[in-house]
Design an enzyme around this catalytic site. Structure first.
Site, mmCIF file in Angstrom:
data_model
loop_
_atom_site.group_PDB
_atom_site.id
_atom_site.type_symbol
_atom_site.label_atom_id
_atom_site.label_comp_id
_atom_site.label_asym_id
_atom_site.label_seq_id
_atom_site.Cartn_x
_atom_site.Cartn_y
_atom_site.Cartn_z
ATOM 1 N N HIS A 1 -9.797 20.273 -0.484
ATOM 2 C CA HIS A 1 -10.314 21.538 -1.008
ATOM 3 C C HIS A 1 -11.375 22.148 -0.104
ATOM 4 O O HIS A 1 -12.140 23.007 -0.516
ATOM 5 C CB HIS A 1 -10.844 21.345 -2.428
ATOM 6 C CG HIS A 1 -9.763 20.998 -3.422
ATOM 7 N ND1 HIS A 1 -9.980 20.920 -4.771
ATOM 8 C CD2 HIS A 1 -8.443 20.710 -3.240
ATOM 9 C CE1 HIS A 1 -8.838 20.595 -5.392
ATOM 10 N NE2 HIS A 1 -7.903 20.458 -4.471
ATOM 11 N N ASP B 1 -9.450 16.439 -3.022
ATOM 12 C CA ASP B 1 -10.501 17.363 -3.476
ATOM 13 C C ASP B 1 -11.344 17.754 -2.258
ATOM 14 O O ASP B 1 -10.840 17.709 -1.131
ATOM 15 C CB ASP B 1 -11.323 16.684 -4.589
ATOM 16 C CG ASP B 1 -11.962 17.695 -5.539
ATOM 17 O OD1 ASP B 1 -12.543 18.678 -5.050
ATOM 18 O OD2 ASP B 1 -11.894 17.510 -6.764
#
Ligand SMILES: *[C@@H]1O[C@H](CO)[C@@H](O)[C@H](O)[C@H]1NC(C)=O
Ligand SMILES: *[C@@H]1O[C@H](CO)[C@@H](O)[C@H](O)[C@H]1NC(C)=O
Ligand SMILES: *[C@@H]1O[C@H](CO)[C@@H](O)[C@H](O)[C@H]1NC(C)=O
Length: 418
Positions: free
Chosen positions: A244, A221
């Site tokens: 991310h 993430d």
């Protein structure tokens, strides 16, 4: 009153036969090192060493001397159940030296009761380092629904220094920083598989003055996420990917009032990331994200290298992250923002500067500025922002909705003046 150490020395000297012992004890006090093995920690990776760690902590925390050291000795692996190191402590500077390794238990636990594996609370002047490895054994958790614990949480730790550690496979985010001022983190490696859920590298909320540099973050993430109540956050020479990207937000979830300002991202590289530099806000929230700069950024096949999403909607997929806000009980002024729940018309995004962003984009849409029709984004400045496609023969482009600002030598002709 007589100082305890002086009293000890006197009592000692009265028993001349134990002189050797006296000298040894005096020496120990001078070094001020408390090893967890002195309190019964075994370090075979299986025995529960939590109680020994807590006893050692109590001893360290109660010492008034400066530079007291809590030692996790090298060459051993200590298994810890969820536990909290709590201050305030007498010393204004405590070194927490992780030279050996720490592992989470080989099972899961009720997250409602223990939302964090290892937490540090209300400890000023804490220095966490040592070169060891922290293994959250996240794979035990990843398949099992949304609620997973964070690995490490520093709450109310003003002046934290954290460096030279390897941290693997957190069940959820690796490091949370909250309700603190003046924190410096460097030389960290945070590693989890690219498909592991919500395994953010570092989550920051309600923090003022954070400097993170020279870190390698590969997770499933956000490499770093900057949440509400945060300002003066610098990130320099971060290698992110997979992951991310570095995100401001998400801000304003559930109608929250959230503010982030004075953020500087400098000399970072994003390799095979889902996003590069991102600002994400919920439509229902309120507050602002402003005075943010991204400078000298290198993209290597990032999917969305530059993105502002003012209509962020995670469809509930990230509710595992919500309790990173929970424990802001320390400072009323810092925590104030989150308690105000305003019926929001959006989180304002303004004064965002992108300078020298280059490299390659995995998608053709290298720049996405998706701003709200009513609020818009104001004063977005692009200066030498140019990327190529990671796919040969493809051209990249920018897409803007309600994005206002200016550009120089940049792939951003969709920006409108303002
Ligand atoms: C962040 O960088 C700015 C500009 O270099 C500097 O003035 C500021 O002190 C830095 N803040 C922190 C917390 O390191
Ligand atoms: C950032 O990168 C630029 C260009 O490569 C370089 O000139 C500068 O020294 C770097 N700054 C830092 C703080 O790493
Ligand atoms: C925004 O808030 C309204 C009213 O509280 C709610 O009905 C709606 O579902 C929310 N929308 C989003 C996208 O969260």
């Amino acid at each position: 009153m007589m100082k305890p150490s002086l009293l000890f020395a006197l009592l000692c000297l009265l028993q001349i036969s134990k002189l050797g012992f006296c000298l040894k004890e005096a020496n120990k006090d001078k070094n001020r090192v408390v090893s967890v093995t002195d309190f019964g920690a075994i370090g075979d990776g299986k025995n529960d060493d939590s109680q020994a760690f807590l006893k050692a902590w109590e001893s360290v925390c109660e010492r008034g001397s400066r530079n007291t050291k809590f030692l996790v000795p090298p060459g051993k692996t200590f298994m810890l159940k969820p536990l909290a190191f709590v201050g305030p402590c007498k010393s204004s500077s405590i070194s927490f030296s992780i030279r050996g390794n720490l592992v989470a238990p080989g099972y899961t636990w009720p997250v409602g009761r223990y939302p964090t594996w290892i937490s540090f609370d209300s400890i000023n002047g804490l220095v966490v380092s040592g070169g060891g490895t922290i293994d959250g054994r996240g794979s035990l958790w990843w398949g099992k629904g949304h609620t997973r614990p964070s690995a490490m949480h520093f709450n109310g730790c003003n002046g934290l220094r954290m460096y030279n550690l390897r941290h693997l496979n957190s069940p959820r985010n690796h490091i949370s920083l909250s309700c603190s001022k003046n924190m410096h983190l460097w030389g960290l490696r945070l590693i989890a598989p690219g498909d592991s859920p919500n395994t953010d590298g570092i989550d920051i909320s309600n923090a003022i003055g954070v400097d993170i540099r020279d870190c390698i973050i590969s997770t499933g993430d956000d490499c770093i996420a900057i949440n509400g109540g945060s300002s003066f956050i610098n990130m320099t020479r971060i290698f992110c990917g997979p992951g991310h990207g570095i995100s401001v937000g998400s801000l304003g979830e559930n109608g929250e009032f959230a503010t982030v300002e004075e953020v500087r991202v400098k000399n970072c590289t994003f390799t095979n990331t889902q996003n590069g530099v991102r600002i994400k806000t919920f439509q229902n929230g309120s507050g602002y994200a402003r005075k943010i700069s991204f400078e000298d950024i290198n993209m290597v096949a990032s999917e969305n290298p530059v993105i502002i999403d003012q209509k962020y909607n995670n469809h509930g997929s990230k509710n595992g992250r919500l309790n990173s806000y929970q424990s802001c009980h320390l400072t009323s002024s810092l925590g104030e923002a989150r308690s105000k729940s305003v019926n929001g018309k959006g989180v304002k995004v303004s004064d965002v500067r992108y300078t020298r962003i280059h490299g390659s984009s995995a998608s053709d849409q290298a720049i996405t500025l998706n701003c709200d029709a009513d609020l818009g984004c104001a004063n977005i400045v692009m200066d030498h922002v140019n990327m190529v496609s990671a796919t040969s023969g493809h051209k990249v482009f920018a897409s803007c909705n309600n994005a206002h600002g200016s550009y120089v030598s940049s792939l951003a002709s969709c920006l409108t003046k303002g």
